[in-house]
Design an enzyme around this catalytic site. Sequence first.
Site, PDB file in Angstrom:
ATOM      1  N   LYS A 165      98.559  24.159 -37.446  1.00  0.00           N
ATOM      2  CA  LYS A 165      98.230  23.231 -36.357  1.00  0.00           C
ATOM      3  C   LYS A 165      97.410  22.037 -36.815  1.00  0.00           C
ATOM      4  O   LYS A 165      97.269  21.070 -36.071  1.00  0.00           O
ATOM      5  CB  LYS A 165      97.512  23.984 -35.223  1.00  0.00           C
ATOM      6  CG  LYS A 165      98.450  24.940 -34.525  1.00  0.00           C
ATOM      7  CD  LYS A 165      98.008  25.330 -33.152  1.00  0.00           C
ATOM      8  CE  LYS A 165      99.175  26.031 -32.457  1.00  0.00           C
ATOM      9  NZ  LYS A 165      98.910  26.500 -31.146  1.00  0.00           N
ATOM     10  N   LYS A 200     108.267  27.408 -36.177  1.00  0.00           N
ATOM     11  CA  LYS A 200     108.304  28.299 -35.008  1.00  0.00           C
ATOM     12  C   LYS A 200     108.510  27.490 -33.718  1.00  0.00           C
ATOM     13  O   LYS A 200     107.980  26.387 -33.595  1.00  0.00           O
ATOM     14  CB  LYS A 200     106.959  29.036 -34.984  1.00  0.00           C
ATOM     15  CG  LYS A 200     106.631  29.781 -33.749  1.00  0.00           C
ATOM     16  CD  LYS A 200     105.247  30.379 -33.868  1.00  0.00           C
ATOM     17  CE  LYS A 200     104.255  29.649 -33.004  1.00  0.00           C
ATOM     18  NZ  LYS A 200     103.542  30.449 -32.036  1.00  0.00           N
ATOM     19  N   LYS A 221     105.378  25.842 -27.641  1.00  0.00           N
ATOM     20  CA  LYS A 221     105.402  25.199 -26.327  1.00  0.00           C
ATOM     21  C   LYS A 221     104.627  23.897 -26.283  1.00  0.00           C
ATOM     22  O   LYS A 221     104.795  23.111 -25.359  1.00  0.00           O
ATOM     23  CB  LYS A 221     104.950  26.180 -25.245  1.00  0.00           C
ATOM     24  CG  LYS A 221     103.487  26.549 -25.275  1.00  0.00           C
ATOM     25  CD  LYS A 221     103.181  27.434 -24.091  1.00  0.00           C
ATOM     26  CE  LYS A 221     102.732  28.817 -24.524  1.00  0.00           C
ATOM     27  NZ  LYS A 221     101.532  28.804 -25.364  1.00  0.00           N
TER      28      LYS A 221
HETATM   29  N1  AQP Z   1     108.508  31.209 -31.284  1.00  0.00           N
HETATM   30  C1  AQP Z   1     108.118  32.393 -30.836  1.00  0.00           C
HETATM   31  N2  AQP Z   1     108.878  33.484 -31.008  1.00  0.00           N
HETATM   32  C2  AQP Z   1     108.491  34.701 -30.541  1.00  0.00           C
HETATM   33  N3  AQP Z   1     107.335  34.891 -29.865  1.00  0.00           N
HETATM   34  C3  AQP Z   1     106.539  33.824 -29.670  1.00  0.00           C
HETATM   35  N4  AQP Z   1     105.354  33.667 -29.052  1.00  0.00           N
HETATM   36  C4  AQP Z   1     104.968  32.377 -29.116  1.00  0.00           C
HETATM   37  N5  AQP Z   1     105.883  31.659 -29.771  1.00  0.00           N
HETATM   38  C5  AQP Z   1     106.883  32.532 -30.134  1.00  0.00           C
HETATM   39  C6  AQP Z   1     104.629  34.757 -28.425  1.00  0.00           C
HETATM   40  O1  AQP Z   1     104.268  34.338 -27.110  1.00  0.00           O
HETATM   41  C7  AQP Z   1     102.988  34.854 -26.802  1.00  0.00           C
HETATM   42  C8  AQP Z   1     102.110  33.755 -26.305  1.00  0.00           C
HETATM   43  O2  AQP Z   1     101.741  32.879 -27.299  1.00  0.00           O
HETATM   44  P1  AQP Z   1     100.533  31.884 -27.026  1.00  0.00           P
HETATM   45  O3  AQP Z   1     100.799  31.021 -25.887  1.00  0.00           O
HETATM   46  O4  AQP Z   1      99.262  32.617 -26.920  1.00  0.00           O
HETATM   47  O5  AQP Z   1     100.384  31.047 -28.298  1.00  0.00           O
HETATM   48  P2  AQP Z   1     101.303  30.704 -29.446  1.00  0.00           P
HETATM   49  O6  AQP Z   1     101.711  31.913 -30.198  1.00  0.00           O
HETATM   50  O7  AQP Z   1     100.553  29.660 -30.207  1.00  0.00           O
HETATM   51  O8  AQP Z   1     102.556  30.104 -28.681  1.00  0.00           O
HETATM   52  P3  AQP Z   1     103.210  28.713 -28.735  1.00  0.00           P
HETATM   53  O9  AQP Z   1     104.380  28.730 -27.855  1.00  0.00           O
HETATM   54  O10 AQP Z   1     103.408  28.264 -30.123  1.00  0.00           O
HETATM   55  O11 AQP Z   1     102.142  27.819 -28.030  1.00  0.00           O
HETATM   56  P4  AQP Z   1     101.309  26.619 -28.505  1.00  0.00           P
HETATM   57  O12 AQP Z   1     102.305  25.608 -28.940  1.00  0.00           O
HETATM   58  O13 AQP Z   1     100.565  26.224 -27.270  1.00  0.00           O
HETATM   59  O14 AQP Z   1     100.418  27.083 -29.594  1.00  0.00           O
HETATM   60  C9  AQP Z   1     102.458  35.571 -28.031  1.00  0.00           C
HETATM   61  O15 AQP Z   1     102.698  36.943 -27.887  1.00  0.00           O
HETATM   62  C10 AQP Z   1     103.302  35.003 -29.129  1.00  0.00           C
HETATM   63  O16 AQP Z   1     103.462  35.916 -30.176  1.00  0.00           O
END
Ligand code: AQP
Length: 331
Positions: free
Chosen positions: A116, A199, A202
Site C-alpha cells: 500500500k 490482488k 476495493k
Molecule cells: N482479492 C481478494 N480475494 C479474496 N479475498 C479477499 N479479501 C479482500 N480482498 C480479497 C478478503 O475480504 C475480507 C475483507 O478485507 P478488508 O476489507 O478488511 O481489507 P483488504 O483485505 O485490504 O481488502 P481490499 O478489498 O483489498 O480493501 P482495501 O482496498 O480497502 O484495502 C478479508 O477477509 C480479506 O481476506
Amino acid sequence: MERERRARVFSGIQPSGNLHIGNYLGALKNWVAIQDDYENYFCIVDLHALTVPQDPKELRRKIREVAAIYLAAGLDPGRCVIFRQSRVPAHAELCWLLNGIARFGELSRMTQFKDKTRKEGTESASAGLFDYPVLMAADILLYNAQLVPVGDDQRQHLELTRTLARRFNHLYGETFVVPEPMIMKSGARVMALDDPTEKMSKSSPRPGSYISILDEPDAIRRKVRRAVTDSGTEIKASPEKPAITNLLDIYSATTGRPVEEIEDEYRGRGYGQFKQDLAEAIVEVLSPVRERALALLDDPRGLDELLERGAEKAREVSRPILASAQAKMGL
Ligand code: AQP
C-alpha cells in the site's frame, strides 16, 4: 451442539470502497456458510478504514452499504452479531495495549503495508496504516475468537495476531486465545481483472480492476469481457497463465465446480464463449445480492438500529476480556 460450546468466530471488512467479488468469495460467502456452526461476530471495521483518507460523508454511506451487503449476502442477525468497530471502544483500547508489545521490526515486514505504500512511499503513509495489523489483532483477541475466516491476503496479519497473543500470554499470564486462520481453498485470492499480479482491491482507483457486488449486470459483463488474458488461446490454469488462472478460479468459486471440470468443458473453445459464460455465472450469483442490498438501503434507520443492537452485544462480550488484559498489565 449447544450454543455455549460452539467455537467463536470473528471477521470483518473495511467500509473503504466498493465491496467486490473477492470480498464475496474470499470472505462473505464463507461466513454465510458457517453461520450455524459457530458463535459469529462479523464486524464492519470502520476504524481500519481511517488508516487511509476518507470523505466523512462517503464513509457514513459506505458503512450502511456494507451492513446492507452483509445482510443481502445472507448473514442473519439472529445467528450472528453484526456491528461497527467504532461503536465498541474496547477495540482501540486493546490496540493501544498491544502496541506496547508489538515490534517495529515485525510491523515493517507486513506485505500489505509495503504494497500500500509502494507508489507513494512510506514518508506520507499514516501511522495508522503501519499499525493496522495491531488493531486487527485487537479485533480478534478482544472476543477470544478461536477461528478467523479470511482470504489468503490476510494470512500474514493473522500470524502476527497469533504471535501477539502468545507474547502477551507469556509476559502477563494466560489471557488470550491463540486464534486459527480459516482460509477456504477456492476464492481465497481473487486477482485484479486488469492485472492478475495484483490482488483485487476495493480501494483501487481503477473500476475495471474489480467486479463490485453492487455492479449492474451489464457492467459485470463489460468488465469480464475486458479482463486481460494471457498469450495463446488455451483455457488452462498454470503459473505461466496468471490471467486465465484467475478467471478460472473465479468461475470455480462462483459455481462450486472444480477448475479441471471447467477446463475440460472449454477445451478447444476460445476465450469468447468462456468469458460470456463466466459473466453470466457471476451475474447469477451477485444480482440477487445487489437487489436485496438496494432494498435494504431504503431503510437506513433499520440498518443503524441493527448495527447498534450488535454493538451492545459486542461491548458486553468484550468488556471482561479487555478488563482482564488491563489488570494483567497493571492498570
Ligand atoms: N482479492 C481478494 N480475494 C479474496 N479475498 C479477499 N479479501 C479482500 N480482498 C480479497 C478478503 O475480504 C475480507 C475483507 O478485507 P478488508 O476489507 O478488511 O481489507 P483488504 O483485505 O485490504 O481488502 P481490499 O478489498 O483489498 O480493501 P482495501 O482496498 O480497502 O484495502 C478479508 O477477509 C480479506 O481476506
